[in-house]
Design an enzyme around this catalytic site. Structure first.
Site, PDB file in Angstrom:
ATOM      1  N   ASP A  23       0.825  -1.208   0.000  1.00  0.00           N
ATOM      2  CA  ASP A  23       0.000   0.000   0.000  1.00  0.00           C
ATOM      3  C   ASP A  23       0.863   1.265   0.000  1.00  0.00           C
ATOM      4  OD1 ASP A  23      -2.343   1.487   0.090  1.00  0.00           O
ATOM      5  OD2 ASP A  23      -2.412   1.490   2.278  1.00  0.00           O
ATOM      6  N   ASN A  71     -10.420  -2.604  -6.336  1.00  0.00           N
ATOM      7  CA  ASN A  71      -9.529  -1.710  -7.077  1.00  0.00           C
ATOM      8  C   ASN A  71     -10.027  -1.374  -8.477  1.00  0.00           C
ATOM      9  OD1 ASN A  71      -6.403  -2.986  -5.666  1.00  0.00           O
ATOM     10  ND2 ASN A  71      -7.728  -1.316  -4.982  1.00  0.00           N
TER      11      ASN A  71
END
Length: 243
Positions: A23, A71
């Protein structure tokens, strides 16, 4: 000396299975005035660095969160950039398979990927089966989605008369997951400063140790991994038992 080594004795072994939520790529790029795709490119280099280091340490399983089921909500440009990077990486990996000696496995629903990328994933899995060190890519993956798919698969086996409801226990259910036959991760690392699981390995992480680190993924390197492993070894893992 790695940070997780004792000065007076042999180095402590790394966890058998480490999982990482990669991340912070977008924020890394934004801080530098770059497009988000540049952050993902930098993150891909960080993955290469960490995968190689894990192999040096003797880690048997490395699982990375490459692309979640959520996503797809990102811009077409960003999603396309991520998929292009993944395709380039897999082509490179197929060329260097004998050099890297890593078994590639993909957790997730690959049906939404382009036919070309899906084929690359299948080729990488097939060509690397003989190697002992395993890298699991969570691609179009979500923990809740995985559990639902597993429940449906078990229910279908019951409907066909191949299973009975009484046979269902944790070990049986685990065999219906993408991670069937893979031991649960002992250590899950999330860089970027965020402190949540984001739908990652929900079933498998029941007794994992979590380490959250305030460093963006493209800046994550061996030093940070050493520190995460050091934290892991300082934990008292009782698995629900009394101390």
């Amino acid at each position: 000396m790695s940070l997780f080594q004792k000065k007076e004795s042999a180095p402590l072994p790394p966890p058998n299975h480490i999982a990482i939520i990669m991340d912070g790529n977008g924020r890394w790029a934004k801080k530098r005035g770059l497009p988000r795709t540049a952050g993902h490119a930098a993150g891909a280099e960080s993955f290469r660095r960490i995968a190689n280091y894990c192999r040096e340490l003797g880690v048997k399983y490395l699982t990375v969160y490459a692309f979640s089921t959520e996503n797809w909500k990102r811009s077409t440009e960003e999603v396309g950039g991520i998929m292009t990077l993944l395709g380039n990486y897999l082509r490179e990996a197929l060329r260097d398979m004998e050099k890297n000696k890593v078994h590639f496995v993909f957790f997730g629903d690959l049906s939404r990927l382009s036919p070309e990328l899906r084929q690359l994933c299948l080729e990488a899995e097939s060509a690397s089966r003989e190697y002992d060190v395993q890298v699991n890519f969570c691609l179009n993956y979500g923990g809740r989605d995985e559990i639902i798919r597993a429940a449906k698969a078990f229910a279908q086996d019951v409907a066909r008369g191949e299973k009975t409801p009484e046979e269902l226990d944790e070990a049986t259910f685990s065999q219906y997951l993408y991670s069937a036959s893979v031991p649960d991760p002992e250590l899950i690392i999330r860089p970027s400063g965020e402190q949540r699981t984001s739908n990652f390995l929900l079933w498998q992480s029941a007794y994992s140790e979590f380490v959250f680190m305030d460093v963006l993924w493209p800046d994550f390197g061996p030093r940070e991994l050493d520190e995460a492993i050091a934290q892991f070894h300082r934990r008292d893992r009782r698995f629900g038992g009394a101390k």
